[in-house]
Design an enzyme around this catalytic site. Structure first.
Site, PDB file in Angstrom:
ATOM      1  N   HIS A 193       0.856  -1.191   0.000  1.00  0.00           N
ATOM      2  CA  HIS A 193       0.000   0.000   0.000  1.00  0.00           C
ATOM      3  C   HIS A 193       0.894   1.245   0.000  1.00  0.00           C
ATOM      4  O   HIS A 193       2.031   1.205   0.498  1.00  0.00           O
ATOM      5  CB  HIS A 193      -0.893  -0.028   1.246  1.00  0.00           C
ATOM      6  N   VAL A 195       1.389   3.818   1.804  1.00  0.00           N
ATOM      7  CA  VAL A 195       2.041   4.326   3.020  1.00  0.00           C
ATOM      8  C   VAL A 195       3.080   3.360   3.582  1.00  0.00           C
ATOM      9  O   VAL A 195       3.757   3.682   4.563  1.00  0.00           O
ATOM     10  CB  VAL A 195       1.008   4.660   4.126  1.00  0.00           C
ATOM     11  N   LYS A 196       3.237   2.187   2.957  1.00  0.00           N
ATOM     12  CA  LYS A 196       4.214   1.217   3.452  1.00  0.00           C
ATOM     13  C   LYS A 196       5.626   1.604   3.017  1.00  0.00           C
ATOM     14  O   LYS A 196       5.840   2.582   2.308  1.00  0.00           O
ATOM     15  CB  LYS A 196       3.856  -0.189   2.954  1.00  0.00           C
ATOM     16  N   GLN A 197       6.617   0.797   3.441  1.00  0.00           N
ATOM     17  CA  GLN A 197       8.025   1.128   3.163  1.00  0.00           C
ATOM     18  C   GLN A 197       8.329   1.198   1.664  1.00  0.00           C
ATOM     19  O   GLN A 197       9.225   1.930   1.240  1.00  0.00           O
ATOM     20  CB  GLN A 197       8.946   0.100   3.826  1.00  0.00           C
TER      21      GLN A 197
END
Length: 401
Positions: A193, A195-197
């Site tokens: 997604h 907002v992930k790393q």
């Protein structure tokens, strides 16, 4: 004299709103996606296998199978593990609903186990007390990017013949005892997604060292269909295929995979920046006694998806809700992770009641997530720190020490 908060008509710390998370898209990423748009394949093409091999190589797993998103990936893992109606699956309530929904999709009953008050991860001792003859699997969640206690959890799995399906949606790049998350559990799910790393827009993947699970995952994401001649029950022409299971259309696209191939090249750089931002937060907040900063277990290396502070409400004149609203008014995009899963109406209707996991419930009441993403500037961090000091100072009890 205490500063006037923006929520009461004062001037906010920032002019522009700072979100809690944001993707980092570079020109190389855009070119990678554009190249796919100009190619012969937009989906189910060569980029899928290339991306899967890149992820498997990065985490040190034998196999990786990509999916449309992390939820689809976790659902597939539950199918591959043989989870069915009447089985029980243990997980934590301090997570996004996917961790519980995935086994529910397979008809299983979810058993919520409490968390460790320091790491916020599932407590293996609490989980063991929940094991019954119906327990089929444990879905531990690497909260905020910190790995769970996998020595203890693996021990439980061996003693009780359970499958460990790791929800590492927060934890790509994290390590447990110097082993990459993704190479330890029976199956591990990563989410991509925005907002992930790292991101593929939407997207998820399962890594595993089991060829048996690998085969089931591949088939499940394509309607339960196989074209492998050795698995066909009937004979047909070169066009022939068979559906053996009630699978789903969970295939990732080449567009997503191309973005992921480009992003993984900078994953270590992204994590390094996140760790730097965390060190700045830790240093800035260590003198505020009304805040507890995240604890990191000595045997774990977090990849820092989230930075969650814990408010000492006994030292404040207001509750978390007002602190949250005050920080938002200062244009700091704080968030809360997570509403305990069994608080949601769907799970309430299934009979789950408050009080099941008192540690998780207490933590939820005092959590606030601060902004953390690679493109944050030093000035952004300064603004977050200023806003936190401003709000906490305003609401801190005069006799707090």
């Amino acid at each position: 004299m205490k500063p006037k908060l923006a929520i009461h008509g004062g001037t906010p710390v920032r002019r522009e709103f700072l979100p809690y998370g944001r993707q980092a898209i570079h020109d190389d990423d855009i070119r990678a996606v554009t190249d796919v748009l100009k190619s012969d394949f937009l989906t189910t093409g060569p980029k899928i296998e290339q991306f899967e091999k890149a992820i498997a190589s990065y985490v040190g797993a034998k196999y990786a199978v990509s999916f449309t998103n992390g939820t689809a990936a976790l659902h597939a893992a539950c199918f591959a593990a043989g989870i069915n109606e009447g089985d029980e699956v243990i997980t934590t309530p301090l997570t996004f609903v996917t961790s519980a929904n995935a086994p529910r999709y397979q008809g299983a009953n979810v058993v919520f186990s409490d968390v460790d008050e320091k790491t916020y991860n599932i407590d293996p001792k609490a989980a063991e007390k929940q094991i019954t003859p119906k327990t089929k699997a444990i879905i531990p969640v690497d909260f905020a990017g910190q790995p769970c206690d996998y020595d203890a959890l693996t021990g439980l799995a061996e003693r009780y013949n359970l499958t460990i399906i790791e929800d590492a949606a927060h934890a790509i790049g994290a390590k447990y005892k110097n082993k990459h998350i993704g190479s330890i559990s029976d199956m591990t799910m990563f989410s991509f997604h925005p907002v992930k790393q790292m991101t593929t827009g939407e997207g998820g993947i399962i890594t595993t060292n089991s060829f048996k699970y690998y085969e089931k995952l591949i088939q499940f994401r394509t309607h339960g269909i196989t074209r492998e001649e050795s698995k066909l029950m009937n004979q047909g022409g070169p066009w022939y295929y068979e559906m053996h299971h009630l699978g789903f259309n969970y295939r990732m696209t080449d567009l997503q995979a191309a973005l992921g191939i480009s992003q993984i090249k900078r994953l270590n750089q992204f994590i390094k920046k996140r760790k730097h931002l965390v060190s700045r937060y830790d240093e800035a907040f260590k003198s505020i006694q009304a805040i507890t900063t995240p604890f990191v277990h000595e045997e774990a290396q977090s990849s820092w998806h989230l930075y969650v502070i814990h408010l000492a409400q006994s030292q404040l004149t207001t509750d978390r809700k007002m602190i949250y609203k005050a920080l938002q008014s200062e244009n700091i995009g704080v968030n809360v992770h997570y509403i305990p899963v069994y608080y949601h109406p769907y799970y309430k209707h299934l009979g789950y009641l408050k009080g099941l996991c008192p540690v998780a419930e207490s933590l939820y009441e005092s959590f606030i997530t601060l902004p953390l993403f690679p493109s944050m500037t030093e000035a952004d961090v300064d603004d977050v720190v200023k806003a936190v000091y401003k709000v906490i100072d305003y609401y801190q009890k005069d006799d707090a020490s």
